[in-house]
Design an enzyme around this catalytic site. Sequence first.
Site, short mmCIF file in Angstrom:
data_model
loop_
_atom_site.label_atom_id
_atom_site.label_comp_id
_atom_site.label_asym_id
_atom_site.label_seq_id
_atom_site.Cartn_x
_atom_site.Cartn_y
_atom_site.Cartn_z
N HIS A 218 -9.69 -4.85 -5.45
CA HIS A 218 -9.41 -4.31 -4.12
C HIS A 218 -10.18 -5.03 -3.03
CE1 HIS A 218 -7.22 -0.37 -5.12
NE2 HIS A 218 -7.08 -1.22 -6.13
N SER A 222 -4.23 -6.94 -4.12
CA SER A 222 -3.39 -7.39 -5.23
C SER A 222 -2.69 -8.69 -4.89
CB SER A 222 -2.34 -6.31 -5.54
OG SER A 222 -2.99 -5.09 -5.84
N LYS A 246 6.34 4.21 -8.25
CA LYS A 246 6.82 3.20 -9.19
C LYS A 246 6.01 3.26 -10.50
CE LYS A 246 7.99 -1.65 -9.57
NZ LYS A 246 7.81 -3.01 -9.07
N ASP A 247 4.69 3.44 -10.34
CA ASP A 247 3.84 3.55 -11.54
C ASP A 247 4.23 4.76 -12.37
OD1 ASP A 247 2.29 1.28 -11.32
OD2 ASP A 247 0.80 2.22 -10.01
N GLU A 290 -5.24 -5.55 -38.02
CA GLU A 290 -4.13 -4.96 -37.29
C GLU A 290 -3.41 -6.06 -36.50
OE1 GLU A 290 -3.77 -0.83 -37.02
OE2 GLU A 290 -3.78 -2.10 -38.79
#
Lengths: 418, 210
Positions: A218, A222, A246-247, A290
């Site tokens: 920040h 972005s 949107k998130d 994994e």
Amino acid sequence: MKLSPPPYQPKNAFTRWLDDRLPVIRLWHDVMGKGYLVPRNLNWLWNFGVLAGIALTIQIITGLALAMHYVASSNEAFNSIEAIMRYVGFGWLIRYGHMVGASLFFAALYIHMFRGVYYGSYKAPREVVWLIGVLLFMLAMATAFLGYSLVWGQMSYWAAQVITGLFSVVPFVGEKIRIWVLGGFAPNAATVNRFFVLHFTLPFVILAVVGLHVWALHRQGSGNPTGIEVKKAEEVVPMQPYYIAKDLVAIGVFLLIFCSLVFFYPNIFTDPDNYIPANPFSTPAHIKPEWYFWPFYAVLRSFTVNFMGIPAKLWGVLGMGLSVLVWGLLPWLDNSPVRSGRYRPVFRCFFLLFMADILLLGFCGKQPAEEPWIRLGQWASLYYFAFFLVILPILPLVEKTKAVPSSVEEAEKKRTDA
Amino acid sequence: MKNSEAKNGKGDMSKDVEGHAFKKPQADLSEQTDKALSGLDRRDFLNVAAVGIAGMGVCGAAIPFIAQMNPSKDVSEQSKTEVDISTIQPGQTVKVVWRDQPVFIRHLTEQEITEANAVALSDLRDPETLEQRTKAGKTNWLVTMAVCTHLGCIPQGSNSSEPRGEYGGYICSCHGSAFDTAGRIRRGPAPTNLVVPPYRFISPSVISIG
């Protein structure tokens, strides 16, 4: 020029009173609300940071619940997990959620990282955001390994043995360090206990470092798919409500995938051998980590002969360590003045090849330590390192990039016209 | 003496007041030059000393917290394992436990001994002869840790149903290291031969490991 967002204005007497004393609402406004201006042209790949955060939250909540029933002892650990699966109310759901959550956490992290590479997100002035991200990746890897060991099945036990074995490559004191880390000559009761303590603690460390990651982001704002910094008020929208909304859609899709896996394919990512209790006197014929560690495991296994006076074992561990650390060097390895892969046609080819190469590495890491997988893994490792250490530094010298538009607005207009 | 010094001092100061305005700044200047030359004034020294002592204290306090992670006494003092080897036939290998870790006791056949002795030392990554790896007159008894020197898996080959690799000894399926009939590394990532633990024959049929 930095765009100035609307400052926070408390609406009533209480929020005014609180803002003078503890400006938490102001903090939210500045970080996630109307006070954070985000480029309006972000694509879906920009949702994966938030999704990784959601996965981390799922891990912490399910993990806290599991910790209330798990017994950190070499005799009881395996049985206590089977008891969670069978006797504890909704224990099966919480544990499957934790297992699937770990895989989805890494899936989100990997997409988030590849997004960063393709769009040059690591370039100035966001190098520190990137470095903290690489640190977060390493912390996540450590936490995942520790958690996997806690199950104390066959794969858990031998993972603990092999991974702590990595310490034994340190010259002279390696074996002492290994014994110190394990608290014994081989993984034992003390090992389970300390792994549990660390596995419980590290997620909160990760949470704190995520705070730094977001803080650093920040500070500069972005990035966006064009790689051009926003300059005008028309090129940004406030986080709230636009990107929050949107998130939320992305989170909905993510939860849909998460629930489908938990309910219908809970064991899709796990090795059946880990449902056999740990046996210190028998190594499974084919041990593998994994899925999210397969590429790195393939790098480890690619070094089979001593060369340049360094033993194969040390090469393997150095190679694997470097294959993670090299991500942190990206801002300095790639000097291209053009940030986004959109305007770098040659880079784009090598990048796609790099993604295919990682898939190939992962595939080799999954296979037994036999030919042709070792040879194939060696070629794939070679390209992996060549991409970082040779291709990225040389590309800016030879690549003819496309014309970079002068502003985000112009770039997006061109895209919609085309 | 003191009196006279005080008097002198007072005398100097009164002189200052009387108009030698440059005297004090001159003294300051020389002080600054001293600092520039040595890089350290008294306050710096005190800071360095205080932080240094506190740092040593923190390091000292860290010792117990680092040491507690070492194996506890009940683990570290597991010192000896005795094994009766009279029932182990040639060609057979048994796995026993010493300090939480498996140990291979292998009764070598004549053929395995011949194979091991036929290898030129120059072909080995970690050159050792079978004689060096066994007790005098007991070259048919190969006692090694059953822990791969790469990353600690248990190699296969102790049981005749398991693969032994192309060198007839052991093979570690984790990362592909192959060992010969003397437990020596021949191929793969392991840096050294399988470790021979400290042991001795306490009778012709009993060995004590540790």
